[in-house]
Design a protein around this motif. Structure first.
Motif, PDB file in Angstrom:
ATOM      1  N   ASP A 398       4.900  -2.305   3.865  1.00 61.26           N
ATOM      2  CA  ASP A 398       5.612  -1.931   2.648  1.00 61.26           C
ATOM      3  C   ASP A 398       7.046  -1.497   2.914  1.00 61.26           C
ATOM      4  O   ASP A 398       7.826  -1.319   1.969  1.00 61.26           O
ATOM      5  CB  ASP A 398       4.857  -0.826   1.902  1.00 61.26           C
ATOM      6  CG  ASP A 398       4.732   0.453   2.716  1.00 61.26           C
ATOM      7  OD1 ASP A 398       4.732   0.368   3.957  1.00 61.26           O
ATOM      8  OD2 ASP A 398       4.638   1.536   2.113  1.00 61.26           O
ATOM      9  N   GLN A 399       7.404  -1.321   4.193  1.00 56.70           N
ATOM     10  CA  GLN A 399       8.768  -0.936   4.540  1.00 56.70           C
ATOM     11  C   GLN A 399       9.562  -2.087   5.145  1.00 56.70           C
ATOM     12  O   GLN A 399      10.784  -1.996   5.281  1.00 56.70           O
ATOM     13  CB  GLN A 399       8.749   0.240   5.524  1.00 56.70           C
ATOM     14  CG  GLN A 399       8.124   1.500   4.970  1.00 56.70           C
ATOM     15  CD  GLN A 399       8.881   2.047   3.779  1.00 56.70           C
ATOM     16  OE1 GLN A 399      10.111   2.040   3.742  1.00 56.70           O
ATOM     17  NE2 GLN A 399       8.151   2.519   2.783  1.00 56.70           N
ATOM     18  N   ALA A 400       8.873  -3.165   5.507  1.00 55.09           N
ATOM     19  CA  ALA A 400       9.532  -4.255   6.211  1.00 55.09           C
ATOM     20  C   ALA A 400      10.660  -4.876   5.390  1.00 55.09           C
ATOM     21  O   ALA A 400      11.709  -5.262   5.930  1.00 55.09           O
ATOM     22  CB  ALA A 400       8.506  -5.321   6.601  1.00 55.09           C
ATOM     23  N   GLU A 401      10.474  -4.984   4.075  1.00 56.05           N
ATOM     24  CA  GLU A 401      11.478  -5.624   3.229  1.00 56.05           C
ATOM     25  C   GLU A 401      12.777  -4.830   3.164  1.00 56.05           C
ATOM     26  O   GLU A 401      13.818  -5.368   2.774  1.00 56.05           O
ATOM     27  CB  GLU A 401      10.924  -5.817   1.818  1.00 56.05           C
ATOM     28  CG  GLU A 401      10.545  -4.514   1.119  1.00 56.05           C
ATOM     29  CD  GLU A 401       9.963  -4.751  -0.260  1.00 56.05           C
ATOM     30  OE1 GLU A 401      10.732  -5.141  -1.162  1.00 56.05           O
ATOM     31  OE2 GLU A 401       8.743  -4.558  -0.417  1.00 56.05           O
ATOM     32  N   HIS A 402      12.727  -3.549   3.543  1.00 49.36           N
ATOM     33  CA  HIS A 402      13.928  -2.716   3.481  1.00 49.36           C
ATOM     34  C   HIS A 402      14.720  -2.720   4.795  1.00 49.36           C
ATOM     35  O   HIS A 402      15.752  -2.053   4.883  1.00 49.36           O
ATOM     36  CB  HIS A 402      13.545  -1.281   3.133  1.00 49.36           C
ATOM     37  CG  HIS A 402      12.748  -1.162   1.871  1.00 49.36           C
ATOM     38  ND1 HIS A 402      13.231  -1.550   0.638  1.00 49.36           N
ATOM     39  CD2 HIS A 402      11.477  -0.711   1.638  1.00 49.36           C
ATOM     40  CE1 HIS A 402      12.323  -1.343  -0.291  1.00 49.36           C
ATOM     41  NE2 HIS A 402      11.242  -0.838   0.286  1.00 49.36           N
TER      42      HIS A 402
END
Length: 740
Positions: A398-402
């Protein structure tokens, strides 16, 4: 007339009634009346109400001659209401601190936008509070945050109807209620034929994205959570909803929606195993199907409701098939997980047979939350000084896209992760790696920690059973056994880590890598943060950073009124609030912080990924016992310690430093003292500077702005920049750490 009439129906709640009334009478906003209706309660509720009425003239008590039920007890109180708005509060629930003030402010705000009378209905948020102590915010809180501006109708924002159809998460304009002839019917689902008409008919609806009510989830006693034929009442209540729509032709467009909602609601009751007696389920299904046919519209029947067009036997067969599918799915998922686990272990073992890769470093921070903290600073330095060492981050999906586009990463527990973990020469983390990671001889584990320790850590928590609740200290130490190097910013940290983690690591006096930007701060370094949040360049920015409290359920409580503090700071000041990261996704922000941020009263910086940027943008730090103050001291800017519950914290958690005696600045023990300190300007006087100088000398001892480069050169490139072994502490020095 008062702004609010709080109508409280009372029946068999003597154990909760005092808490409910106290939560209302203790509100900072005082323009209200309480109309308490004793519904012929057989316990001590009537006497309790009379005692409150005798003490507080705002409380009026009605004693009904017979028990009439929740809805009609509310009806009994309405003729006595004189307030602009009606607030129906159940007598086992409680208002949160500041709730009425927030509601009043929001009504005033939307009155300006919607007309002189204000909105017809205002919907606010709530949190479920469980008998065992847990708290959970409304799962659909996003509906409120997305509809936060202005007023609207249900047709303009139909998602408002997806919220829980209850009466107590709203306030209603009394003149609107009277004009529409809204009353509560008898029964157990009495909120349904009130709430739908109230929302569908409203010309102006407003919302407040703030938790204003604690919805008590009782262990026993809630009729809607017990097995009973009383659940058949839902059919009569929807009949009343349809009758209201029939009497108001302008609402005819809502019939398809209500038809679907009725089917979903009834099937939900039927599907719950503990709602209806087994002998009554067939009858309940047939009554639901009859009602569904009776009120069918020309709209196509949704697929999930077509079961109501068949018989009960077909419904039962479908339920059994679904249950079997769920069971097989769970078993299949467990089997697949077991196979995947064996594959991953085999993958790790296979790659562990290959030599370590001295040009591969694996990074993680804050349990894989992104490129953050000390590991991020080390990674940046390694890219410059050791570009031949490939740095790969372990990051949650859930943090990879940021992540920035130039960051290489793997997901936790993926095959790629296990392949890299088997061969990486370096591991850099500020949280211990998962217990499943096997440390290979020759690999280098660098543990950065998360700042200078103030509260007890590691093995020291063995003496604080409340603080270590849910924590496996032996497992924590086994994970720490893999550390090769422990980075420290001062001698204090060095001694604490040696005591709290009795493991075979070497302390390295590097300083904290993430603080390099603070040590070398230049004017204007915080300008980007200020610009992003619309803070004028000439404002004094006051950063308030409270810590988490282990002795309080949920970890957070407001120590003072944030809106009042922001106002008392006066013109030319901006209050910035940053909660502890562990509270970012809980209900703490919904208790007022998010709403104050939306209104521009303050800036909520809890979601800011890089706390260093927030510190650079501020002029003074106000904190209680957050370790952030040790980092902030590198800026040589004023620090105020607000220690109003120091004794409770040290008793529950323990502290290595007595902040009331060795403070980095002035210490306040009440809000009055805090406000007076800022009003007088004493927060930045000569005494503040003197205290800060002594604090910096002790806790910024190894901070020179070169920590990240020193780690790379010394521990990754092997250059003799700083010694990696240190002399043993003097006799008795470790014992002197414990101050409380």
């Amino acid at each position: 007339m008062p702004r609010f009439s709080v109508i409280v129906p009372v029946f068999k709640v003597q154990g909760f009634l005092g808490e409910c009334l106290d939560s209302v009478l203790g509100q900072s906003y005082t323009d209200f009346e309480v109309i308490a209706v004793d519904d012929r309660s057989p316990d001590g509720c009537g006497a309790i109400l009379d005692e409150y009425a005798e003490r507080d003239p705002r409380v009026r008590v009605l004693h009904l001659p017979e028990n009439v039920g929740l809805g009609r007890a509310r009806n009994a109180g309405m003729p006595y209401a004189t307030g602009d708005y009606l607030f129906f509060l159940d007598s086992d629930d409680t208002l949160t601190p500041g709730a009425l003030r927030a509601i009043a402010d929001r009504l005033a705000e939307t009155r300006d936008a919607g007309g002189p009378d204000g909105p017809d209905v205002l919907v606010f948020d709530y949190a479920r509070t469980y008998w065992w102590g847990g708290t959970r915010r409304n799962a659909l809180a996003r509906v409120l945050s997305e509809a936060a501006e202005g007023t609207f109708t249900a047709a303009e924002r139909p998602e408002i109807l997806e919220l829980l159809m209850v009466v107590w998460n709203k306030v209603y304009r009394r003149d609107y209620v009277t004009a529409r002839g809204l009353v509560f019917p008898p029964g157990y689902y009495e909120d349904t034929p009130w709430t739908f008409p109230a929302l569908l008919s409203a010309g102006r609806i407003a919302v407040l994205d703030r938790i204003c009510l604690n919805y008590r989830q009782r262990r026993q006693g809630n009729i809607l959570s017990t097995t009973s034929r009383k659940h058949f009442d839902i059919h009569d209540q929807y009949e009343r909803v349809f009758a209201y729509v029939d009497a108001h032709p302008e609402l005819a467009r809502w019939r398809p929606y209500l038809h679907r909602k009725m089917g979903e609601h009834c099937l939900d009751i039927l599907a719950k195993p503990d709602r209806l007696p087994a002998s009554a389920k067939g009858e309940f299904f047939r009554r639901t199907a009859e009602l569904f046919r009776e009120h069918r519209t020309e709209e196509p029947v949704p697929a999930d409701l077509r079961v109501l067009q068949g018989g009960y036997a077909r419904y039962r067969a479908r339920q059994r098939t679904a249950a079997l599918g769920d069971t097989l799915g769970r078993r299949g998922g467990q089997a697949r997980a077991a196979v995947a686990g064996r594959v991953k272990k085999g993958w790790f073992r296979a790659h562990a047979l290959r030599p370590l890769d001295p040009e591969l470093a694996l990074y993680s921070a804050f349990s894989h939350r992104g490129v953050l903290g000390d590991p991020a600073a080390i990674h940046r330095a390694a890219r410059e000084l050791a570009p031949h060492i490939l740095g790969v981050w372990v990051v949650r999906a859930d943090q990879a896209e940021h992540l920035p586009p130039d960051i290489e990463y793997v997901l936790p527990d993926s095959l790629a992760y296990h392949r890299l973990a088997a061969r990486a020469g370096y591991f850099v983390n500020n949280v211990s790696w998962p217990g499943t990671l096997v440390k290979r001889p020759g690999s280098v584990h660098i543990h950065t920690h998360q700042g200078t320790p103030l509260k007890y850590k590691g093995a020291d928590l063995l003496h604080k059973p409340g603080a270590r609740f849910g924590m496996d200290v032996p497992q924590l130490l086994r994970r720490a056994d893999r550390w090769d190097y422990s980075l420290v910013a001062n001698r204090h940290s060095e001694l604490v880590w040696d005591r709290a983690f009795p493991c075979h690591f070497t302390s390295v006096r590097t300083g904290s890598p993430r603080n390099d930007v603070l040590v070398g701060a230049r004017p204007g370094d915080g300008a980007a943060f200020r610009s992003r949040h619309g803070i004028p360049g000439d404002h004094t920015v006051v950063l308030y950073a409270p810590t988490r409290r282990d002795h309080i359920r949920g970890g957070h409580t407001d120590r003072f009124d944030l809106a009042r503090f922001a106002e008392d700071l006066g013109a030319g000041h901006t209050l910035v609030v940053r909660l502890h990261p562990s509270l970012a996704e809980g209900p703490a922000r919904g208790l007022g912080l998010a709403e104050l941020h939306r209104r521009g009263v303050l800036v909520d910086a809890t979601d800011e990924a890089h706390v260093e940027e927030v510190m650079l943008a501020s002029d003074v730090l106000v904190s209680d016992y957050s370790a952030l103050m040790f980092d902030y001291a590198n800026l040589d800017r004023p620090i105020v310690v607000h220690a109003d519950d120091w004794g409770a914290l040290t008793a529950a958690r323990g502290a290595y430093v007595d902040l009331t005696a060795d403070a980095p600045g002035h210490v306040t023990r009440s809000y009055r003292e805090l406000a007076a300190l800022f009003a007088s300007g004493g927060w930045r006087d000569a005494e503040s500077a003197r205290l800060r100088a002594g604090f910096r000398e002790r806790f910024c001892e190894f901070e020179d702005g070169q920590a990240a480069r020193r780690v790379v050169r010394t521990l990754m490139l092997g250059e003799p920049d700083v010694p990696v072994s240190i002399p043993a502490p003097a006799a008795g020095e470790l014992d002197a750490l414990t101050t409380t």
